[in-house]
Write a protein that holds these residues in place. Structure first.
Motif, mmCIF file in Angstrom:
data_model
loop_
_atom_site.group_PDB
_atom_site.id
_atom_site.type_symbol
_atom_site.label_atom_id
_atom_site.label_comp_id
_atom_site.label_asym_id
_atom_site.label_seq_id
_atom_site.Cartn_x
_atom_site.Cartn_y
_atom_site.Cartn_z
ATOM 1 N N THR A 1 64.482 57.695 37.900
ATOM 2 C CA THR A 1 64.332 58.788 36.949
ATOM 3 C C THR A 1 63.066 59.569 37.287
ATOM 4 O OG1 THR A 1 65.387 57.406 35.293
ATOM 5 C CG2 THR A 1 64.198 59.328 34.478
ATOM 6 N N ALA A 2 63.182 60.888 37.260
ATOM 7 C CA ALA A 2 62.007 61.729 37.534
ATOM 8 C C ALA A 2 62.096 62.979 36.682
ATOM 9 C CB ALA A 2 61.948 62.100 39.015
ATOM 10 N N GLU A 3 60.937 63.591 36.469
ATOM 11 C CA GLU A 3 60.903 64.850 35.719
ATOM 12 C C GLU A 3 61.207 65.989 36.688
ATOM 13 O OE1 GLU A 3 57.057 65.760 33.891
ATOM 14 O OE2 GLU A 3 57.606 67.871 34.084
ATOM 15 N N CYS A 4 62.176 66.819 36.320
ATOM 16 C CA CYS A 4 62.504 67.953 37.184
ATOM 17 C C CYS A 4 61.556 69.099 36.821
ATOM 18 C CB CYS A 4 63.973 68.354 36.997
ATOM 19 S SG CYS A 4 64.504 69.492 38.276
ATOM 20 N N ARG A 5 60.789 69.559 37.796
ATOM 21 C CA ARG A 5 59.729 70.528 37.504
ATOM 22 C C ARG A 5 60.239 71.965 37.483
ATOM 23 N NH1 ARG A 5 54.303 67.941 38.953
ATOM 24 N NH2 ARG A 5 54.374 66.332 37.366
ATOM 25 N N GLN A 6 61.501 72.134 37.834
ATOM 26 C CA GLN A 6 62.017 73.504 37.919
ATOM 27 C C GLN A 6 63.492 73.473 37.499
ATOM 28 O OE1 GLN A 6 61.023 75.356 41.769
ATOM 29 N NE2 GLN A 6 63.069 76.249 41.671
ATOM 30 N N ALA B 1 77.249 74.103 38.519
ATOM 31 C CA ALA B 1 78.662 74.378 38.216
ATOM 32 C C ALA B 1 79.278 73.154 37.571
ATOM 33 C CB ALA B 1 79.396 74.735 39.504
ATOM 34 N N PRO B 2 79.934 73.309 36.408
ATOM 35 C CA PRO B 2 80.516 72.136 35.755
ATOM 36 C C PRO B 2 81.747 71.636 36.514
ATOM 37 C CG PRO B 2 81.060 74.125 34.539
ATOM 38 C CD PRO B 2 80.178 74.547 35.673
ATOM 39 N N GLU C 1 79.516 67.070 34.165
ATOM 40 C CA GLU C 1 79.696 67.917 32.984
ATOM 41 C C GLU C 1 78.515 68.866 32.736
ATOM 42 O OE1 GLU C 1 78.244 63.817 31.749
ATOM 43 O OE2 GLU C 1 79.696 64.658 33.150
ATOM 44 N N ALA C 2 77.362 68.620 33.365
ATOM 45 C CA ALA C 2 76.175 69.445 33.101
ATOM 46 C C ALA C 2 76.342 70.857 33.651
ATOM 47 C CB ALA C 2 74.941 68.787 33.709
ATOM 48 N N THR C 3 75.832 71.833 32.925
ATOM 49 C CA THR C 3 75.889 73.214 33.412
ATOM 50 C C THR C 3 74.514 73.720 33.818
ATOM 51 O OG1 THR C 3 75.683 73.973 31.129
ATOM 52 C CG2 THR C 3 77.914 73.862 32.042
ATOM 53 N N ALA C 4 73.485 72.976 33.437
ATOM 54 C CA ALA C 4 72.130 73.379 33.823
ATOM 55 C C ALA C 4 71.191 72.189 33.718
ATOM 56 C CB ALA C 4 71.636 74.499 32.914
ATOM 57 N N VAL C 5 70.117 72.273 34.465
ATOM 58 C CA VAL C 5 69.008 71.344 34.314
ATOM 59 C C VAL C 5 67.812 72.210 33.945
ATOM 60 C CG1 VAL C 5 67.413 69.834 35.567
ATOM 61 C CG2 VAL C 5 69.880 69.606 35.924
#
Ligand code: AMP
Ligand code: MG
Length: 411
Positions: free
Chosen positions: A336-341, A346-347, A392-396
């Motif tokens: 697990t890491a923090e996404c800095r950006q 695409a779902p 299922e994710a559309t964005a981070v």
């Protein structure tokens, strides 16, 4: 592979791993087994050390003779012999005497301490001892490290440099492990040229076969890189059948899309033992897996776009190779890491996003690098990790916790 719906990545990995059996183990010379899991419980057949020996260059003594030695009241003892490492003759000595002794030499019978040479005048015929050791000091006792019958390595333990050193130290010249799998890497494409050759306006260098062969080696396999194979079905068929004799697994790149001249798919679809399907991932959607030839050699057909090829290798070929080696876990665990950006996704397909992973005082973090194109090898080489974004994710969003495959790391 069902054609009506895309497989998930998990389903495709499971299908591959379940269809493969670990290679049969045999006794291998120690260095051949580096990085492989051991396939036996290894029990010590000797003590370590095998005999009481000196930890210092100095004098073997009876403790009671020197217990009071000090600068002011040194003890003088005659030196009755000398023991060097590798000397088989074991001296016995009596109280009131000393034996000059070197590091690793057997401690004479009757001695129960070693006085380091620095605490003496270094005498040859007789020695002045200026400082008292403790009883037993500077003597390495037989069996204090390893005892006969002790379990040294449990079945499945990884044979790294320290474990191999331990095997040698207890006298093992061989250790049982599965052989390193032999991976044949073939790249197909009429446009491909060998690095170093001249390029036409329509040709490109074959990067995939080098990248995949290197990735196979980095996974612990033996990699055979086959020269470029064109998009001619007969040529591919012949090249493949020539290679099967030395392959535990064949990995191809290219020729599996829906276009014309997709030679891998064309030839292997006829054989009927390789299924071509689509996996809900990006990059790397077209994936084939099956068995070819008399010995039913497993084959993974990866897409040709370099990034798709690499990601597919990491996600599918690495577990396949580790399965053949009997090396668990088969899949690289995510961290697990923090996404800095932030970025959009695409779902419907699990995304593998090239990124730089690092840690600092705030913990593990990751930053995507470069664009989305599957042809962008420059970005791929800059990356040291892949962010895995669920289908299922559309964005981070920036600051979000994400799952990351940290590449080039042992697991
Ligand atoms: P294909 O899967 O054969 O249709 O190839 C897809 C894309 O990847 C095309 O642009 C190919 O030129 C490229 N490609 C295929 N194989 C390689 C390779 N071995 N090295 C570099 N690029 C490749
Ligand atoms: Mg092609």
């Amino acid at each position: 592979m069902p054609t009506d719906r895309l497989s998930t990545v998990d389903e495709h990995v499971d299908r591959i791993v379940e269809a493969l059996a670990p290679l049969p183990p045999y006794d291998q010379p120690l260095l051949e087994a580096l990085g492989l899991p051991v396939c036996e419980d290894v029990v010590a057949e000797v003590d370590l050390p095998g005999f009481d020996n000196s930890a210092m260059d100095g004098y073997a003594v009876c403790f009671s003779d020197v217990a009071t030695a000090s600068e002011d009241q040194p003890v003088h003892l005659p030196v009755v012999g000398e023991m060097a490492a590798g000397q088989s003759r074991l001296l016995a000595m009596s109280p009131g005497t000393s034996v000059r002794i070197m590091t690793g030499a057997p401690v004479p019978q009757g001695a129960d301490a070693v006085v380091p040479v620095e605490w003496t005048d270094g005498g040859l015929a007789s020695v002045r001892i200026n400082r008292a050791p403790r009883e037993g000091e500077h003597v390495r006792s037989r069996g204090e490290d390893v005892r006969t019958g002790e379990l040294l390595l449990r079945d499945g333990a990884l044979l790294g440099p320290r474990q191999l050193g331990l095997m040698a130290s207890v006298g093992r010249s061989q250790v049982r492990s599965r052989p390193r799998p032999r991976i044949v890497v073939m790249s197909t494409g009429a446009e491909l040229r060998e690095p170093g050759a001249s390029l036409g306006y329509d040709s490109i260098y074959d990067s995939n076969s080098y990248m995949l062969a290197a990735a196979a080696r980095a996974t612990g396999a033996i990699a055979y890189r086959v020269g470029i194979v064109s998009d001619e079905p007969a040529e591919f068929r012949d090249a493949l059948s020539d290679q099967l004799v030395r392959a535990d697994l064949v990995v191809t790149s290219g020729g599996v899309s829906k276009g014309a001249y997709d030679v891998v798919k064309e030839v292997l679809s006829e054989v009927g033992t390789v299924s071509f399907g689509e996996v809900a991932m990006q990059p790397g959607k077209p994936q084939g897996f099956g068995f070819v030839g008399e010995d039913r050699t497993p084959i993974l057909t990866l897409p040709g776009n370099p990034v798709s090829s690499y990601v597919s290798f990491e996600v599918f070929a690495v577990p396949a190779i580790r399965r053949l080696m009997g090396h668990e876990p088969y899949r690289r665990p995510t961290v697990t890491a923090e996404c800095r950006q932030g970025f959009s996704s695409a779902p419907g397909r699990e995304q593998y996003v090239r990124a730089r992973y690092d840690t600092d005082a705030r913990g593990a973090h990751v930053t995507p690098v470069g664009g989305h194109g599957s042809h962008l090898l420059g970005d791929l080489a800059e990356a040291n990790a892949l962010v895995v974004v669920p289908a299922e994710a559309t964005a981070v969003h920036g600051g979000e916790a994400v799952q990351v495959l940290v590449l080039d790391r042992d697991f």
